[in-house]
Design an enzyme around this catalytic site. Structure first.
Site, PDB file in Angstrom:
ATOM      1  CE  LYS A  50       5.442  58.908  63.047  1.00 12.82           C
ATOM      2  NZ  LYS A  50       4.304  58.040  63.863  1.00 12.82           N
ATOM      3  NE  ARG A  80       8.931  54.802  66.672  1.00  8.00           N
ATOM      4  CZ  ARG A  80       8.511  54.580  65.761  1.00  8.00           C
ATOM      5  NH1 ARG A  80       9.089  54.844  64.501  1.00  8.00           N
ATOM      6  NH2 ARG A  80       7.302  54.119  65.702  1.00  8.00           N
ATOM      7  NE  ARG A 115      -1.845  51.292  61.772  1.00 14.08           N
ATOM      8  CZ  ARG A 115      -0.672  52.188  62.095  1.00 14.08           C
ATOM      9  NH1 ARG A 115      -0.488  53.182  61.691  1.00 14.08           N
ATOM     10  NH2 ARG A 115      -0.030  51.554  63.106  1.00 14.08           N
ATOM     11  NE  ARG A 145       1.615  48.508  62.111  1.00 14.92           N
ATOM     12  CZ  ARG A 145       2.293  49.741  61.996  1.00 14.92           C
ATOM     13  NH1 ARG A 145       1.993  50.423  60.739  1.00 14.92           N
ATOM     14  NH2 ARG A 145       2.873  50.056  63.100  1.00 14.92           N
ATOM     15  NE  ARG A 182       2.845  51.089  67.918  1.00 13.37           N
ATOM     16  CZ  ARG A 182       1.715  51.152  67.037  1.00 13.37           C
ATOM     17  NH1 ARG A 182       0.785  50.489  67.291  1.00 13.37           N
ATOM     18  NH2 ARG A 182       1.676  52.018  66.204  1.00 13.37           N
TER      19      ARG A 182
HETATM   20  P1  ADP Z   1       3.782  54.045  64.297  1.00 13.67           P
HETATM   21  O1  ADP Z   1       2.510  53.475  63.874  1.00 13.67           O
HETATM   22  O2  ADP Z   1       4.046  53.648  65.895  1.00 13.67           O
HETATM   23  O3  ADP Z   1       4.441  55.280  63.947  1.00 13.67           O
HETATM   24  P2  ADP Z   1       5.900  52.638  62.703  1.00 13.67           P
HETATM   25  O4  ADP Z   1       5.535  51.730  61.562  1.00 13.67           O
HETATM   26  O5  ADP Z   1       6.650  53.796  62.341  1.00 13.67           O
HETATM   27  O6  ADP Z   1       4.747  52.563  63.869  1.00 13.67           O
HETATM   28  O7  ADP Z   1       6.916  51.634  63.493  1.00 13.67           O
HETATM   29  C1  ADP Z   1       6.555  50.322  63.994  1.00 13.67           C
HETATM   30  C2  ADP Z   1       7.383  49.663  65.026  1.00 13.67           C
HETATM   31  O8  ADP Z   1       8.798  49.580  64.329  1.00 13.67           O
HETATM   32  C3  ADP Z   1       7.863  50.227  66.244  1.00 13.67           C
HETATM   33  O9  ADP Z   1       6.790  49.991  67.174  1.00 13.67           O
HETATM   34  C4  ADP Z   1       9.169  49.837  66.538  1.00 13.67           C
HETATM   35  O10 ADP Z   1       9.187  48.531  67.036  1.00 13.67           O
HETATM   36  C5  ADP Z   1      10.109  49.589  65.155  1.00 13.67           C
HETATM   37  N1  ADP Z   1      10.547  51.009  65.043  1.00 13.67           N
HETATM   38  C6  ADP Z   1      10.297  51.810  63.753  1.00 13.67           C
HETATM   39  N2  ADP Z   1      11.207  52.874  63.524  1.00 13.67           N
HETATM   40  C7  ADP Z   1      11.971  52.822  64.760  1.00 13.67           C
HETATM   41  C8  ADP Z   1      13.073  53.523  65.363  1.00 13.67           C
HETATM   42  N3  ADP Z   1      13.410  54.585  64.635  1.00 13.67           N
HETATM   43  N4  ADP Z   1      13.646  53.218  66.261  1.00 13.67           N
HETATM   44  C9  ADP Z   1      13.466  52.055  66.918  1.00 13.67           C
HETATM   45  N5  ADP Z   1      12.252  51.219  66.443  1.00 13.67           N
HETATM   46  C10 ADP Z   1      11.629  51.472  65.576  1.00 13.67           C
END
Ligand code: ADP
Length: 221
Positions: A20, A92, A128, A158, A169
């Site tokens: 996404k 989320r 990744r 990461r 996750r």
């Molecule tokens: P992903 O690859 O899981 O989509 P993101 O880059 O969107 O990863 O998010 C990385 C981390 O940032 C999440 O695992 C969480 O710790 C935090 N995070 C991001 N967005 C949110 C959210 N909306 N609510 C709570 N934590 C978030």
């Protein structure tokens, strides 16, 4: 609802590894919208060592959700600064979706739900890498070199892409975020996109899905 191409307000939803982030970035560029990634915002705060960064570091690195009490105001403040947006990674949880729905001036045109089977998503996350110099996102499956194709910088995984954290996750996604699919479907906003296949193909599927909204923007000037 029609609000003009450059004013579209979109949310991207999907499991970790659905792609996404890259799709949201391309759509934002194509339609002149601001790409807002909650994950990028949090990682930037951590890297810059801001007070927000030190509050959220432990959560992000462990793959746990950052509490809404911390994140909600940060997202609301960013949304207040921009016009049209592609929001990626937020909401989320149902609590976050309710909060977003109550913010003034951010009624959504569509929620794009990117679907990818778990096995494929996990494979993508394991491959990744991010460039330590320019920040480009790449996948080892698409590379024949150990270095960034854009600038030659060293590639690193990461912190939250370690196998055990990926699993965590994914579990959190199933429990907390997956209910948003029916939440937004019930609100008539959900548009589902098959995220499997070469990136340009997925992107053209997505653009076809968004075309009616964009055309609607042209009609209304
Ligand atoms: P992903 O690859 O899981 O989509 P993101 O880059 O969107 O990863 O998010 C990385 C981390 O940032 C999440 O695992 C969480 O710790 C935090 N995070 C991001 N967005 C949110 C959210 N909306 N609510 C709570 N934590 C978030």
């Amino acid at each position: 609802m029609c609000s003009g191409v450059g004013n579209m307000r979109l949310v991207f939803l999907g499991p970790p590894g659905a792609g996404k982030g890259t799709l949201a970035e391309s759509v934002a560029a194509a339609f002149g919208l601001t790409h807002l990634s909650s994950g990028d915002m949090l990682r930037a705060a951590i890297a810059a060592g801001t007070p927000l960064g030190s509050k959220v570091k432990g959560y992000v690195e462990a793959g746990k959700l950052v509490p809404q009490e911390i994140l909600g105001e940060v997202v609301a403040a960013r949304l207040a600064e921009v016009g049209g947006f592609v929001l990626d990674g937020y909401p989320r949880t149902v609590e976050q979706a309710d909060f977003l729905g109550r913010l003034p001036g951010v009624s959504l045109e569509a929620v794009i739900y990117v679907t990818v089977p778990e096995e494929e998503a996990v494979r993508r996350l394991l491959g990744r890498r991010v460039c330590s110099v320019c920040g480009a996102l790449v996948n080892t499956e698409e590379l024949d070199s150990e270095n960034c194709p854009a600038c030659g910088g060293a590639l690193v995984a990461r912190a939250d892409d370690a196998p055990a954290t990926i699993k965590k996750r994914y579990e959190i996604y199933q429990k907390e975020t997956a209910p948003l699919v029916s939440y937004y479907r019930a609100g008539g906003l959900l548009r589902e996109i098959d995220g499997v296949g070469p990136r340009p193909e997925v992107l053209s599927r997505l653009e076809a899905e968004l075309a009616p909204l964009a055309a609607c923007g042209h009609d209304n000037g």
